[in-house]
Design a protein around this motif. Structure first.
Motif, PDB file in Angstrom:
ATOM      1  N   GLY A 226       0.828  -1.187   0.000  1.00 28.23           N
ATOM      2  CA  GLY A 226       0.000   0.000   0.000  1.00 28.23           C
ATOM      3  C   GLY A 226       0.868   1.244   0.000  1.00 28.23           C
ATOM      4  N   LEU A 227       0.259   2.404   0.156  1.00 28.55           N
ATOM      5  CA  LEU A 227       1.009   3.653   0.132  1.00 28.55           C
ATOM      6  C   LEU A 227       2.095   3.682   1.193  1.00 28.55           C
ATOM      7  N   ARG A 228       1.822   3.138   2.374  1.00 31.70           N
ATOM      8  CA  ARG A 228       2.833   3.180   3.426  1.00 31.70           C
ATOM      9  C   ARG A 228       4.090   2.428   3.001  1.00 31.70           C
ATOM     10  N   GLU A 229       3.910   1.262   2.417  1.00 34.98           N
ATOM     11  CA  GLU A 229       5.064   0.485   1.959  1.00 34.98           C
ATOM     12  C   GLU A 229       5.762   1.172   0.779  1.00 34.98           C
ATOM     13  N   ILE A 230       4.974   1.759  -0.116  1.00 30.34           N
ATOM     14  CA  ILE A 230       5.536   2.458  -1.270  1.00 30.34           C
ATOM     15  C   ILE A 230       6.397   3.641  -0.821  1.00 30.34           C
ATOM     16  N   ALA A 231       5.964   4.320   0.246  1.00 32.03           N
ATOM     17  CA  ALA A 231       6.640   5.535   0.697  1.00 32.03           C
ATOM     18  C   ALA A 231       7.867   5.275   1.562  1.00 32.03           C
ATOM     19  N   GLU A 232       8.052   4.052   2.013  1.00 35.38           N
ATOM     20  CA  GLU A 232       9.193   3.770   2.881  1.00 35.38           C
ATOM     21  C   GLU A 232      10.504   4.074   2.163  1.00 35.38           C
TER      22      GLU A 232
ATOM     23  N   LEU B   8      -6.697  14.155   1.566  1.00 37.81           N
ATOM     24  CA  LEU B   8      -5.378  14.755   1.732  1.00 37.81           C
ATOM     25  C   LEU B   8      -4.754  14.419   3.084  1.00 37.81           C
ATOM     26  N   ARG B   9      -5.500  14.615   4.166  1.00 38.20           N
ATOM     27  CA  ARG B   9      -4.915  14.329   5.474  1.00 38.20           C
ATOM     28  C   ARG B   9      -4.591  12.847   5.644  1.00 38.20           C
ATOM     29  N   PRO B  10      -5.491  11.903   5.314  1.00 39.13           N
ATOM     30  CA  PRO B  10      -5.119  10.490   5.418  1.00 39.13           C
ATOM     31  C   PRO B  10      -3.882  10.145   4.597  1.00 39.13           C
ATOM     32  N   MET B  11      -3.758  10.734   3.415  1.00 43.95           N
ATOM     33  CA  MET B  11      -2.600  10.463   2.576  1.00 43.95           C
ATOM     34  C   MET B  11      -1.326  11.001   3.230  1.00 43.95           C
ATOM     35  N   ILE B  12      -1.382  12.218   3.708  1.00 45.16           N
ATOM     36  CA  ILE B  12      -0.207  12.830   4.335  1.00 45.16           C
ATOM     37  C   ILE B  12       0.185  12.077   5.593  1.00 45.16           C
ATOM     38  N   GLU B  13      -0.784  11.712   6.409  1.00 46.28           N
ATOM     39  CA  GLU B  13      -0.474  10.973   7.639  1.00 46.28           C
ATOM     40  C   GLU B  13       0.135   9.607   7.326  1.00 46.28           C
ATOM     41  N   THR B  14      -0.308   8.998   6.240  1.00 43.97           N
ATOM     42  CA  THR B  14       0.280   7.722   5.826  1.00 43.97           C
ATOM     43  C   THR B  14       1.733   7.911   5.402  1.00 43.97           C
TER      44      THR B  14
ATOM     45  N   VAL C 298       3.791  10.233   6.438  1.00 42.42           N
ATOM     46  CA  VAL C 298       4.583  10.512   7.643  1.00 42.42           C
ATOM     47  C   VAL C 298       4.824   9.231   8.427  1.00 42.42           C
ATOM     48  N   SER C 299       3.821   8.366   8.501  1.00 43.46           N
ATOM     49  CA  SER C 299       3.989   7.109   9.226  1.00 43.46           C
ATOM     50  C   SER C 299       5.035   6.212   8.562  1.00 43.46           C
ATOM     51  N   ALA C 300       5.250   6.444   7.260  1.00 45.00           N
ATOM     52  CA  ALA C 300       6.258   5.666   6.523  1.00 45.00           C
ATOM     53  C   ALA C 300       7.644   6.275   6.642  1.00 45.00           C
ATOM     54  N   GLY C 301       7.743   7.449   7.292  1.00 45.04           N
ATOM     55  CA  GLY C 301       9.044   8.069   7.505  1.00 45.04           C
ATOM     56  C   GLY C 301       9.327   9.297   6.678  1.00 45.04           C
ATOM     57  N   VAL C 302       8.379   9.735   5.856  1.00 48.22           N
ATOM     58  CA  VAL C 302       8.580  10.966   5.092  1.00 48.22           C
ATOM     59  C   VAL C 302       8.415  12.151   6.039  1.00 48.22           C
ATOM     60  N   PRO C 303       9.425  13.017   6.174  1.00 49.42           N
ATOM     61  CA  PRO C 303       9.304  14.167   7.072  1.00 49.42           C
ATOM     62  C   PRO C 303       8.142  15.074   6.664  1.00 49.42           C
ATOM     63  N   LEU C 304       7.385  15.527   7.644  1.00 53.86           N
ATOM     64  CA  LEU C 304       6.224  16.363   7.345  1.00 53.86           C
ATOM     65  C   LEU C 304       6.625  17.616   6.574  1.00 53.86           C
ATOM     66  N   ASN C 305       7.787  18.173   6.889  1.00 57.21           N
ATOM     67  CA  ASN C 305       8.222  19.398   6.204  1.00 57.21           C
ATOM     68  C   ASN C 305       8.761  19.125   4.806  1.00 57.21           C
ATOM     69  N   GLN C 306       8.773  17.869   4.399  1.00 53.52           N
ATOM     70  CA  GLN C 306       9.187  17.506   3.049  1.00 53.52           C
ATOM     71  C   GLN C 306       8.012  17.032   2.196  1.00 53.52           C
ATOM     72  N   VAL C 307       6.800  17.293   2.685  1.00 50.06           N
ATOM     73  CA  VAL C 307       5.584  16.985   1.925  1.00 50.06           C
ATOM     74  C   VAL C 307       5.048  18.290   1.336  1.00 50.06           C
TER      75      VAL C 307
ATOM     76  N   GLN D 198      -2.127  23.946   7.723  1.00 50.72           N
ATOM     77  CA  GLN D 198      -1.290  24.263   8.886  1.00 50.72           C
ATOM     78  C   GLN D 198      -0.023  23.426   8.949  1.00 50.72           C
ATOM     79  N   HIS D 199      -0.029  22.246   8.357  1.00 51.82           N
ATOM     80  CA  HIS D 199       1.069  21.310   8.589  1.00 51.82           C
ATOM     81  C   HIS D 199       1.979  21.039   7.386  1.00 51.82           C
ATOM     82  N   VAL D 200       1.527  21.331   6.166  1.00 54.32           N
ATOM     83  CA  VAL D 200       2.401  21.091   5.008  1.00 54.32           C
ATOM     84  C   VAL D 200       2.445  22.324   4.123  1.00 54.32           C
ATOM     85  N   ASN D 201       3.426  22.344   3.254  1.00 55.85           N
ATOM     86  CA  ASN D 201       3.591  23.448   2.312  1.00 55.85           C
ATOM     87  C   ASN D 201       2.611  23.285   1.154  1.00 55.85           C
ATOM     88  N   VAL D 202       1.706  24.243   0.992  1.00 47.43           N
ATOM     89  CA  VAL D 202       0.721  24.216  -0.089  1.00 47.43           C
ATOM     90  C   VAL D 202       1.028  25.378  -1.025  1.00 47.43           C
TER      91      VAL D 202
END
Length: 432
Positions: free
Chosen positions: A55-61, A83-89, A91-100, A128-132
Motif C-alpha cells: 500500500g502507500l505506506r510500503e511504497i513511501a518507505e 489529503l490528510r489520510p494520505m499525508i499521515e500515511t 509521515v507514518s512511513a518516515g517521510v518528514p512532514l516538512n518535506q511533503v 497548517q502542517h504542510v507546504n501548499v
C-alpha cells in the motif's frame, strides 16, 4: 413541467411548455460510498493492480520527500476526504512532514489563494502542517526541461517540485473531458503541472482539430498519448482518483500506478457518463455543471461541446452558466474578440499554423465546434460589455427562449441535460 439545471451554487429551474416532448438525459444512479474516509484508507492500503502487499505506506518507505498534485478550484474534487489520510500515511512511513508539498495543478489558470485555497483544500490541518503552493506555468525556473516527446516533439517542461520529489502522487476527479477524453490521472501532470510551452503546444490547432481529441475517447487521442509519454519521461507517478455522482457524493476512490489507476476509474465512470439516446434533437438545453465549473465563460464551452453530438444540424442549443467571474483570462478575452471580429472561419484560419497556441485560444477553437453545429443561446450573469465577446446569442428569459426555439424548429422534441458536461449523450446505432 419544469426541470432543474446546475447553475452556480444553487441551481436554476426552467419551466417547460406543457406540450413539449421532453427527454431528460442523466446518468444512471451511481453507487455511493457509505463511509468515504474508510474507502480512502482502503484505496491507500490496496492499490489498483497490486496483490495487496504494497500500500502507500510500503511504497513511501525510504522516500525523503513527496509531492501531491491536486486539481485547482475549477474541479469539485473531494480533497477534504483524502489529503490528510494520505499525508499521515506518508509521515507514518518516515517521510518528514516538512518535506511533503501539496502542489495546486493550475495549468495556465490563475492561482488559488486565501479563502479560495482554504475552500479547495477543505481541511485546515493540511494548510497548517504542510507546504501548499500553486504551480506557475509562466515561471521558467520552476520547471525542468526533459526534452521532447518522441512522436510529436512536444517540448516537455514540468514543475521541478513534482519531478524531483522522491514520491510523486497526482490526485483528481475522473470525468468526461472534451479534449483529453477523461480528466484525472495523467492530465493532472500535463497540463496541470506543465510549463506554458508544453501546454501551448499540445493545445494548438493541430491537436484540437484532431477528431480523436473528444469526450470519452482515449483511443488514438493525441492529448492522451502525449500525456502518457510525459508520465514516462518524468519517471512515472502514482495517482489517487475519485469519481463523484450528480450530488457530489463519493462514488469511487482508488489509488495506484498512475496509468493503471486512471484506466480503472475510466472504466467505472464510463458506465455512467455516456448515455445513449435514440435520435438527435432540434432543441437541447444544458448547463455548464454549476459551481465551480461555471464560474467563467471559458469553462462554459465544455457544456456546449458535450451536447453537440445529439443536436440536429442547424438546431438550437441553450446553455445556462452563471459566469460569476466573467469570461476568464485576459488572453481568452482577446481570443474571443478575434473570433467575434473575424468569425469562425477567419479565427480558425488565423491559428491554423501556430506551433504554440495563444494562451486559452484553444477554448475559442473548441467553441466553434458548437456554433458550427447550430445556434447557441447563453443564459448567464455576464455584463453587457462581456456578452458581446461570447460569440453566441444572449438570452435573459429561458422560458421564452425555449418556446421560440421549439417554434422555430416546428418540433416539440426537447432534450434536457441538467448536469451539463458531466454527462455525454450519444445517438445509439447512428449511421455515419
Amino acid at each position: 413541467m419544469q426541470v432543474s439545471l446546475l447553475y452556480g451554487r444553487s441551481g436554476i429551474t426552467v419551466p417547460l411548455p406543457r406540450d413539449a416532448d421532453v427527454t431528460l438525459i442523466a446518468k444512471p444512479e451511481m453507487p455511493r460510498q457509505g463511509d468515504p474516509i474508510a474507502a480512502v484508507h482502503q484505496a491507500l492500503n490496496c492499490p489498483v493492480g497490486s496483490s495487496g502487499a504494497a500500500g502507500l505506506r510500503e511504497i513511501a518507505e525510504g522516500a525523503g520527500s513527496a509531492c501531491i498534485a491536486i486539481c485547482d478550484i475549477t474541479r469539485p474534487v473531494p480533497n477534504h476526504l483524502f489529503l490528510r489520510p494520505m499525508i499521515e500515511t506518508l509521515v507514518s512511513a518516515g517521510v518528514p512532514l516538512n518535506q511533503v508539498t501539496v502542489l495546486v495543478a493550475t495549468g495556465l489558470h490563475r492561482p488559488n489563494l486565501g479563502d479560495e485555497l482554504a475552500e479547495l483544500i477543505g481541511d485546515p490541518w493540511v494548510l497548517q502542517h504542510v507546504n501548499v503552493v500553486n504551480h506557475d506555468a509562466l515561471c521558467d525556473q520552476d520547471h525542468i526541461d526533459l526534452g521532447q516527446t518522441p512522436t510529436r516533439q512536444t517540448p516537455v517542461k514540468i514543475d521541478r517540485r513534482f519531478v524531483q520529489a522522491d514520491l510523486r502522487i497526482a490526485t483528481g476527479l475522473v470525468e468526461p473531458h472534451f479534449m483529453a477524453g477523461y480528466s484525472g490521472g495523467r492530465k493532472v501532470i500535463a497540463p496541470g503541472l506543465a510549463h506554458a510551452d508544453t501546454i501551448r503546444t499540445f493545445h494548438n490547432h493541430r491537436f484540437m482539430s484532431d477528431a480523436a481529441a473528444t469526450n470519452c475517447n482515449l483511443h488514438r487521442n493525441p492529448l492522451h498519448e502525449e500525456q502518457l509519454e510525459i508520465v514516462k519521461m518524468i519517471g512515472g507517478a502514482y495517482a489517487l482518483n475519485t469519481v463523484i455522482d450528480d450530488q457530489r457524493n463519493l462514488s469511487l476512490v482508488n489509488f495506484g500506478e498512475i496509468t493503471a489507476s486512471h484506466q480503472d476509474a475510466v472504466a467505472f465512470i464510463g458506465q455512467y457518463c455516456r448515455v445513449s439516446v435514440p435520435r438527435r434533437y432540434p432543441t437541447v438545453i444544458t448547463s455548464a455543471a454549476g459551481y465551480p465549473l461555471d464560474k467563467t465563460y471559458y469553462q462554459t464551452v465544455k457544456g456546449m461541446v458535450g451536447a453537440i453530438d445529439i443536436l440536429q444540424p442547424g438546431g438550437h442549443l441553450i446553455i445556462v452558466s452563471e459566469c460569476s467571474e466573467g469570461l476568464g483570462s485576459e488572453e481568452y478575452a482577446a481570443a474571443q474578440a478575434t473570433l467575434t471580429r473575424l468569425g469562425s472561419d477567419g479565427f480558425l484560419q488565423s491559428i491554423r499554423h501556430q506551433p504554440f497556441a495563444e494562451i486559452d485560444a484553444w477554448q475559442t477553437q473548441m467553441q466553434t465546434k458548437a456554433t458550427e453545429r447550430g445556434t447557441v443561446h447563453l443564459y448567464s450573469s455576464l455584463s453587457p460589455s462581456l456578452q458581446t465577446l461570447t460569440g453566441v446569442s444572449i438570452v435573459d428569459d429561458l422560458e421564452a427562449t425555449l418556446q421560440a426555439c421549439i417554434d422555430a424548429s416546428a418540433c416539440k422534441s426537447v432534450a434536457v441535460i441538467p448536469e451539463g458536461p458531466y454527462v455525454i449523450p450519444f445517438v445509439q446505432n447512428e449511421v455515419a
